[in-house]
Design a protein around this motif. Structure first.
Motif, mmCIF file in Angstrom:
data_model
loop_
_atom_site.group_PDB
_atom_site.id
_atom_site.type_symbol
_atom_site.label_atom_id
_atom_site.label_comp_id
_atom_site.label_asym_id
_atom_site.label_seq_id
_atom_site.Cartn_x
_atom_site.Cartn_y
_atom_site.Cartn_z
ATOM 1 N N LEU A 45 0.825 -1.201 0.000
ATOM 2 C CA LEU A 45 0.000 0.000 0.000
ATOM 3 C C LEU A 45 0.867 1.262 0.000
ATOM 4 O O LEU A 45 0.584 2.225 -0.719
ATOM 5 N N ALA A 46 1.950 1.244 0.754
ATOM 6 C CA ALA A 46 2.875 2.381 0.773
ATOM 7 C C ALA A 46 3.501 2.595 -0.604
ATOM 8 O O ALA A 46 3.572 3.727 -1.094
ATOM 9 N N LEU A 47 3.932 1.516 -1.248
ATOM 10 C CA LEU A 47 4.510 1.633 -2.593
ATOM 11 C C LEU A 47 3.458 2.072 -3.597
ATOM 12 O O LEU A 47 3.757 2.834 -4.523
ATOM 13 N N ALA A 48 2.229 1.596 -3.427
ATOM 14 C CA ALA A 48 1.141 1.981 -4.324
ATOM 15 C C ALA A 48 0.934 3.489 -4.285
ATOM 16 O O ALA A 48 0.660 4.113 -5.311
ATOM 17 N N ARG A 49 1.092 4.070 -3.122
ATOM 18 C CA ARG A 49 0.891 5.514 -2.953
ATOM 19 C C ARG A 49 2.051 6.341 -3.497
ATOM 20 O O ARG A 49 1.831 7.412 -4.051
ATOM 21 N N GLU A 50 3.279 5.853 -3.316
ATOM 22 C CA GLU A 50 4.428 6.712 -3.581
ATOM 23 C C GLU A 50 5.466 6.141 -4.543
ATOM 24 O O GLU A 50 6.386 6.856 -4.933
ATOM 25 N N GLY A 51 5.347 4.874 -4.900
ATOM 26 C CA GLY A 51 6.349 4.265 -5.770
ATOM 27 C C GLY A 51 6.273 4.772 -7.198
ATOM 28 O O GLY A 51 5.246 5.278 -7.641
ATOM 29 N N GLU A 52 7.389 4.641 -7.892
ATOM 30 C CA GLU A 52 7.450 5.019 -9.306
ATOM 31 C C GLU A 52 7.443 3.750 -10.137
ATOM 32 O O GLU A 52 8.406 2.976 -10.124
ATOM 33 N N PHE A 53 6.337 3.525 -10.844
ATOM 34 C CA PHE A 53 6.199 2.340 -11.694
ATOM 35 C C PHE A 53 5.144 2.613 -12.753
ATOM 36 O O PHE A 53 4.312 3.514 -12.604
ATOM 37 N N ALA A 54 5.196 1.844 -13.841
ATOM 38 C CA ALA A 54 4.291 2.042 -14.979
ATOM 39 C C ALA A 54 3.102 1.100 -14.951
ATOM 40 O O ALA A 54 2.078 1.374 -15.582
ATOM 41 N N VAL A 55 3.232 -0.011 -14.259
ATOM 42 C CA VAL A 55 2.176 -1.015 -14.174
ATOM 43 C C VAL A 55 2.388 -1.810 -12.891
ATOM 44 O O VAL A 55 3.510 -1.903 -12.399
ATOM 45 N N ALA A 56 1.295 -2.355 -12.360
ATOM 46 C CA ALA A 56 1.390 -3.174 -11.152
ATOM 47 C C ALA A 56 0.790 -4.547 -11.413
ATOM 48 O O ALA A 56 -0.258 -4.663 -12.052
ATOM 49 N N VAL A 57 1.466 -5.566 -10.913
ATOM 50 C CA VAL A 57 0.957 -6.937 -10.946
ATOM 51 C C VAL A 57 0.692 -7.326 -9.502
ATOM 52 O O VAL A 57 1.618 -7.403 -8.690
ATOM 53 N N LEU A 58 -0.588 -7.520 -9.176
ATOM 54 C CA LEU A 58 -0.994 -7.769 -7.799
ATOM 55 C C LEU A 58 -1.566 -9.164 -7.620
ATOM 56 O O LEU A 58 -2.482 -9.551 -8.346
ATOM 57 N N ASP A 59 -1.050 -9.878 -6.644
ATOM 58 C CA ASP A 59 -1.702 -11.095 -6.184
ATOM 59 C C ASP A 59 -3.003 -10.638 -5.534
ATOM 60 O O ASP A 59 -3.001 -9.697 -4.736
ATOM 61 N N LEU A 60 -4.109 -11.275 -5.862
ATOM 62 C CA LEU A 60 -5.396 -10.851 -5.318
ATOM 63 C C LEU A 60 -5.491 -11.089 -3.812
ATOM 64 O O LEU A 60 -6.041 -10.272 -3.086
ATOM 65 N N ASN A 61 -4.909 -12.191 -3.350
ATOM 66 C CA ASN A 61 -5.035 -12.574 -1.944
ATOM 67 C C ASN A 61 -3.653 -12.579 -1.299
ATOM 68 O O ASN A 61 -2.826 -13.438 -1.592
ATOM 69 N N LEU A 62 -3.416 -11.618 -0.407
ATOM 70 C CA LEU A 62 -2.134 -11.516 0.289
ATOM 71 C C LEU A 62 -2.309 -12.018 1.719
ATOM 72 O O LEU A 62 -2.801 -11.293 2.578
ATOM 73 N N ASN A 63 -1.940 -13.258 1.939
ATOM 74 C CA ASN A 63 -2.078 -13.857 3.273
ATOM 75 C C ASN A 63 -3.461 -13.635 3.867
ATOM 76 O O ASN A 63 -3.597 -13.251 5.023
ATOM 77 N N GLY A 64 -4.496 -13.816 3.061
ATOM 78 C CA GLY A 64 -5.865 -13.692 3.530
ATOM 79 C C GLY A 64 -6.458 -12.301 3.427
ATOM 80 O O GLY A 64 -7.623 -12.096 3.756
ATOM 81 N N ILE A 65 -5.684 -11.323 2.974
ATOM 82 C CA ILE A 65 -6.184 -9.959 2.797
ATOM 83 C C ILE A 65 -6.275 -9.671 1.299
ATOM 84 O O ILE A 65 -5.284 -9.813 0.577
ATOM 85 N N LEU A 66 -7.449 -9.273 0.831
ATOM 86 C CA LEU A 66 -7.610 -8.965 -0.588
ATOM 87 C C LEU A 66 -6.908 -7.653 -0.928
ATOM 88 O O LEU A 66 -6.919 -6.711 -0.139
ATOM 89 N N SER A 67 -6.311 -7.608 -2.098
ATOM 90 C CA SER A 67 -5.480 -6.466 -2.492
ATOM 91 C C SER A 67 -6.262 -5.346 -3.184
ATOM 92 O O SER A 67 -5.656 -4.431 -3.734
ATOM 93 N N TYR A 68 -7.584 -5.368 -3.136
ATOM 94 C CA TYR A 68 -8.370 -4.317 -3.781
ATOM 95 C C TYR A 68 -8.023 -2.894 -3.315
ATOM 96 O O TYR A 68 -7.966 -1.987 -4.154
ATOM 97 N N PRO A 69 -7.801 -2.649 -2.011
ATOM 98 C CA PRO A 69 -7.433 -1.284 -1.609
ATOM 99 C C PRO A 69 -6.125 -0.808 -2.260
ATOM 100 O O PRO A 69 -5.989 0.371 -2.606
ATOM 101 N N ILE A 70 -5.200 -1.718 -2.453
ATOM 102 C CA ILE A 70 -3.944 -1.389 -3.137
ATOM 103 C C ILE A 70 -4.240 -1.036 -4.589
ATOM 104 O O ILE A 70 -3.755 -0.027 -5.116
ATOM 105 N N ALA A 71 -5.056 -1.860 -5.233
ATOM 106 C CA ALA A 71 -5.428 -1.621 -6.631
ATOM 107 C C ALA A 71 -6.160 -0.287 -6.788
ATOM 108 O O ALA A 71 -5.938 0.441 -7.762
#
Length: 121
Positions: A45-71
């Motif tokens: 989530l921290a990288l999603a807010r401030e990282g420099e990248f052109a595209v993100a590849v997200l695992d949907l389920n991170l240790n039981g937490i869905l990654s939708y807020p990151i997306a």
């Protein structure tokens, strides 16, 4: 398979070490640069807010937490998101159906095509 003339930076969020290593190889094989990989929700989530990248590849389920807020954060920045999941595209929330999905397990070719589709000029 290069994905363009300039080197894209790809954020990888994946909590399984073996898959993370495979994704890292796939990113490099595409001629891109990896950001991460990140395994923990808060770090992603921290990288999603401030990282420099052109595209993100997200695992949907991170240790039981869905990654939708990151997306959500990434899409609000105008950066494309690709989900990597064992659930397939039909397992995504309706609001994310427009995101490319890599059905685990996926090949280098599938990965390169998904990245190219969102990085097209």
């Amino acid at each position: 398979m290069p994905i363009g003339e300039r080197k894209h930076r790809i954020l990888v969020v994946e909590d399984e070490a073996m898959i993370s290593m495979l994704l890292e190889d796939m990113v490099l094989d595409c001629g891109a640069e990896i950001v991460g990989p990140v395994a923990k929700f808060d770090d992603a989530l921290a990288l999603a807010r401030e990282g420099e990248f052109a595209v993100a590849v997200l695992d949907l389920n991170l240790n039981g937490i869905l990654s939708y807020p990151i997306a959500d954060v990434i899409r609000q920045r105008g950066i494309p998101v690709i989900f990597a999941t064992g659930y397939g595209a039909h397992g995504l929330r309706d609001s994310f159906q427009d995101c490319p999905t890599l059905q685990k397990p996926f090949s280098q070719k599938d990965f390169a095509q998904a990245v190219a589709s969102v990085c097209a000029p």
